[in-house]
Design an enzyme around this catalytic site. Structure first.
Site, short mmCIF file in Angstrom:
data_model
loop_
_atom_site.label_atom_id
_atom_site.label_comp_id
_atom_site.label_asym_id
_atom_site.label_seq_id
_atom_site.Cartn_x
_atom_site.Cartn_y
_atom_site.Cartn_z
CG ASN A 1 6.42 -18.04 -4.28
OD1 ASN A 1 5.27 -17.73 -4.02
ND2 ASN A 1 7.19 -18.69 -3.41
CD GLU B 1 4.42 10.87 8.38
OE1 GLU B 1 4.68 11.68 9.28
OE2 GLU B 1 4.10 9.69 8.60
NE ARG C 1 -2.98 0.18 3.37
CZ ARG C 1 -2.89 1.09 4.35
NH1 ARG C 1 -3.03 2.37 4.11
NH2 ARG C 1 -2.65 0.69 5.59
CG ASP D 1 -2.21 4.29 1.31
OD1 ASP D 1 -1.22 4.02 2.04
OD2 ASP D 1 -3.35 3.84 1.53
CD GLU D 2 1.35 6.62 6.78
OE1 GLU D 2 1.91 7.14 7.75
OE2 GLU D 2 0.61 5.63 6.88
CG HIS E 1 5.71 0.01 8.67
ND1 HIS E 1 6.07 1.33 8.69
CD2 HIS E 1 4.36 -0.02 8.64
CE1 HIS E 1 4.97 2.08 8.68
NE2 HIS E 1 3.92 1.28 8.64
CD GLN F 1 6.12 -17.11 0.62
OE1 GLN F 1 5.66 -17.76 1.56
NE2 GLN F 1 7.35 -17.32 0.18
CG ASP F 2 -0.57 -17.01 1.02
OD1 ASP F 2 -1.63 -17.33 0.49
OD2 ASP F 2 0.54 -17.46 0.65
CG HIS G 1 3.13 -18.05 4.32
ND1 HIS G 1 2.54 -17.94 3.09
CD2 HIS G 1 3.79 -19.24 4.31
CE1 HIS G 1 2.81 -19.02 2.36
NE2 HIS G 1 3.57 -19.81 3.08
CG HIS H 1 1.62 1.01 5.02
ND1 HIS H 1 1.42 1.82 6.13
CD2 HIS H 1 0.88 1.54 4.02
CE1 HIS H 1 0.59 2.79 5.79
NE2 HIS H 1 0.25 2.65 4.53
#
Length: 204
Positions: free
Chosen positions: A192, A75, A50, A52-53, A112, A66-67, A107, A72
């Protein structure tokens, strides 16, 4: 789901993910915003990348997400100005998260940003990499927490370790020929990459 991020005071531009050749994003995964995915990547069900930050988020070719993996970042922009402390530089370019080529994120891994994971590294199940730099040819065994450290090339982090000081990181063992997980990443990459191509061919 593959889609744009929304406009905010920490994101002045709505970006569409850039997805390379033979990369498969499962319909139950989310790839949002300023994300760059290389070629031959498998993004499995429940994964969330994601941008978006903190942005951009980068995953290099022949890697796998993986799952349940979450990528993320904090900002990297506020009111149109870069937040430099939350950016990392790799090969002259700045990122919120940089994941290199031939990296396996097993998994429920969380990466971050600000964070870097270099080429040919395996990150084991339920591990967290935050505000850290992980070198090439490393093995992060399952259930590891890395926070605010640099892990040198060719090291492994034993399962369940909490590494929060550079002194701890510098003391991590070197991968030797008799290390049991030395070749594990190769098999994971092979599986994979084949899955990505198979699902694409099947029109999933």
């Amino acid at each position: 789901m593959i889609g744009k991020n929304v406009l905010t005071d920490f994101s002045a531009r709505a970006s569409e993910p850039v997805i390379g050749s033979f990369t498969f994003v499962h319909p139950l995964a989310a790839v949002i915003g300023n994300v760059i995915l290389g070629d031959n990547i498998m993004v499995s069900p429940g994964a969330s990348i994601r941008g978006d930050e903190g942005q951009p988020l980068y995953v290099g070719s022949d890697s796998n997400v993986q799952d349940g993996v979450v990528i993320h970042a904090l900002e990297t922009e506020l009111d149109g100005k870069p937040v430099e402390k939350n950016l990392v530089e790799v090969d002259g370019k700045k990122y919120a998260v940089y994941v290199g080529n031939r990296v396996s994120l097993a998994h429920q891994v969380q990466v971050h940003g600000p964070a870097v994971i270099r080429d040919d590294t395996f990150v084991g199940m339920k591990s967290l990499v935050f505000k850290s730099y992980v070198g090439s040819n490393c093995v992060i065994e399952p259930g590891v927490l890395l926070m605010g450290v640099t892990v040198a090339d060719g090291r492994y982090v034993p399962a369940g370790s909490v590494v929060k000081t550079q002194e701890q990181a510098d003391a991590l063992p070197v991968i030797t020929d008799d290390y049991p997980m030395k070749e594990m990443n190769k098999g994971v990459l092979h599986v994979n990459k084949a899955l990505a191509r198979g699902y694409l061919a099947a029109g999933s």
